[in-house]
Each structure stands twice: as C-alpha cells, then as structure tokens.
Design a protein around this motif. Structure first.
Motif, PDB file in Angstrom:
ATOM      1  N   ASP A 194       0.828  -1.207   0.000  1.00  0.00           N
ATOM      2  CA  ASP A 194       0.000   0.000   0.000  1.00  0.00           C
ATOM      3  C   ASP A 194       0.866   1.262   0.000  1.00  0.00           C
ATOM      4  O   ASP A 194       0.549   2.250  -0.675  1.00  0.00           O
ATOM      5  CB  ASP A 194      -0.940  -0.004   1.202  1.00  0.00           C
ATOM      6  N   VAL A 195       1.975   1.236   0.745  1.00  0.00           N
ATOM      7  CA  VAL A 195       2.872   2.395   0.784  1.00  0.00           C
ATOM      8  C   VAL A 195       3.588   2.546  -0.555  1.00  0.00           C
ATOM      9  O   VAL A 195       3.714   3.665  -1.089  1.00  0.00           O
ATOM     10  CB  VAL A 195       3.900   2.258   1.929  1.00  0.00           C
ATOM     11  N   ARG A 196       4.080   1.468  -1.114  1.00  0.00           N
ATOM     12  CA  ARG A 196       4.759   1.528  -2.411  1.00  0.00           C
ATOM     13  C   ARG A 196       3.819   2.056  -3.495  1.00  0.00           C
ATOM     14  O   ARG A 196       4.229   2.825  -4.365  1.00  0.00           O
ATOM     15  CB  ARG A 196       5.298   0.150  -2.803  1.00  0.00           C
ATOM     16  N   GLU A 197       2.554   1.683  -3.415  1.00  0.00           N
ATOM     17  CA  GLU A 197       1.575   2.170  -4.382  1.00  0.00           C
ATOM     18  C   GLU A 197       1.455   3.691  -4.322  1.00  0.00           C
ATOM     19  O   GLU A 197       1.387   4.362  -5.362  1.00  0.00           O
ATOM     20  CB  GLU A 197       0.215   1.534  -4.118  1.00  0.00           C
ATOM     21  N   GLN A 198       1.462   4.249  -3.104  1.00  0.00           N
ATOM     22  CA  GLN A 198       1.378   5.699  -2.962  1.00  0.00           C
ATOM     23  C   GLN A 198       2.653   6.377  -3.479  1.00  0.00           C
ATOM     24  O   GLN A 198       2.599   7.457  -4.070  1.00  0.00           O
ATOM     25  CB  GLN A 198       1.139   6.075  -1.495  1.00  0.00           C
TER      26      GLN A 198
END
Length: 247
Positions: free
Chosen positions: A85-89
C-alpha cells in the motif's frame, strides 16, 4: 561512514521505527585505501534484519559520483521494507511528476548496469572511470594540503566525495566586522573571498556546525590543471584578510 557507525544508525532506526534514507551517490568516490563502501542494505542484512525489520530507501544519481553529469537529470531509488500500500502511494506521487528527459533516463540505466568484463566497451569504460577518480583524489589532496597551510585553518583528511569542510579560526576583529555587517563571520569571510577572487564557497553557518566554530565548504570540481591557480588566489586572499583583521 565506518561500518560500525552504520550499524549504530541501523539499530537506532529499527528501535525508533524510523525510515532510513541512504544517499549512495558517492559510493565510488573513496580516496583512501583503508576505507571501503558498505551499503546500508548490506549492513542491515548482515545484522539479521530483513524486510519486516527496517524501512530503507537507497538513492543513486547520474549527476554525482564519478559520472558527474550534472546537467542530466536522472536517478533511481530502491525501496525495501514497505508494504504494497505504501509503495503504491510512492508510485502514484512519482507518476504525477515530470519525467526525467530521455538522456537522463538512458544515463540512469547505464549507471544501474555499467559495462561488464567481456563487454566491448568495458576496457575504455574502466580506464575512463579510474582516470576520473584518480584525478578527483589528487585534487582533494592538493586542496586539503593548501587549506592546512593557511594561517588559522585546519582541514580534515579528504577521504571521499567531492567536498572539503575546512575550519577557519577568525580574528576577533573580523568577527566584530561581521557583526557590524549583520552577517555570520564565516559568511562574511566567504563573501569577501568571492568579491576578491571569484571563488565561491559555502559558509558552514548555512550547513550546521558546532556553535562558536566557523567553517566553509568547497568542492574539488575545478579541472585539475586549474587547481594550482585556485590555490594561489585563495592563499593570497587569506593572507591579506588575516593581515587586515589581525588582533
């Protein structure tokens, strides 16, 4: 950094839950044989910490190191220890920015995957790299010696990267003159140096230093054959400055 220092940083970040941002742009610019480059990823893994233990971002750029392509905007980062989820942001933020130009992207790919032994270009690449790094090492040594020969100036051994941070002990009269000019003493010295010689250095007061001490930062980037002239101008200015403000 010494590997022991890196281990302390890794442990501190792990204990405090901090993201470790590792700038690796000068990993090849090491000028003393007793020092070696160790990536923070390698150090953290050697300590037994994996993806779930520490958040680490490592950076590389084509505008630093021995590449020195400052006009070409290209670089990359490796992100480890973050959830999907963080990498997606992160990807989302990166996607809304302007892309590096084509030449910058090509250079970034070459930095990531330089010529290897057996490649047609490997020999010329390795020669050019070694010539650049050897020249930078000599330039650093020449400037280090020059600073240490100036009255009231001390400079640590140039071990790598592209900068020197000499400490300058200014006369009280110079400090008072700086106060009257409403500027920091090291900024006062740097401005006088610029006006007298055209040499640009950065005052340490803008970079963070122990209170009551004065420094400036200079690069080792002028062409090697121009370094002696830079040293001559710097030496003449410093002598004149110290004579003018001698207590």
């Amino acid at each position: 950094l010494a590997e022991e220092n890196q281990r302390e940083i890794v442990e501190f970040c792990r204990q405090e839950g901090l993201v470790l941002l590792a700038d690796k742009v000068y990993q090849e610019n090491v000028y003393v044989p007793e020092k070696k480059f160790h990536s923070f990823k390698k150090v953290s893994r050697s300590m037994g910490y994996g993806e779930k233990d520490i958040h680490l971002v490592s950076f590389q750029s084509v505008s630093k190191g021995y590449h020195g392509e400052c006009g070409k905007r290209g670089g990359y980062m490796e992100v480890t220890g973050f959830g999907a989820d963080v990498r997606e942001q992160m990807y989302k933020v990166a996607s809304v920015n302007l892309c590096s130009n084509i030449s910058g992207q090509i250079l970034a790919s070459l930095v990531m995957s330089p010529p290897k032994v057996g490649d047609e270009s490997y020999e010329s690449y390795s020669v050019e790299r070694d010539v650049i790094l050897s020249s930078l090492s000599r330039r650093a040594k020449m400037l280090e010696d020059a600073f240490n020969n100036l009255e009231g100036v001390t400079c640590n051994k140039a071990e790598g990267a592209m900068y020197l941070f000499p400490c300058i002990h200014l006369p009280e009269k110079a400090i008072k003159a700086a106060e009257e000019a409403k500027t920091a003493p090291d900024a006062f010295y740097c401005r006088r140096l610029l006006n007298a010689t055209g040499i640009v250095v950065v005052p340490g007061s803008g970079l963070g230093q122990v209170p009551g001490t004065w420094h400036f930062r200079c690069t080792i980037l002028p062409h090697e054959d121009k370094i002696p002239a830079v040293i001559d101008r710097l030496t003449d200015f410093h002598k004149s400055f110290m004579d003018e403000y001698r207590d």
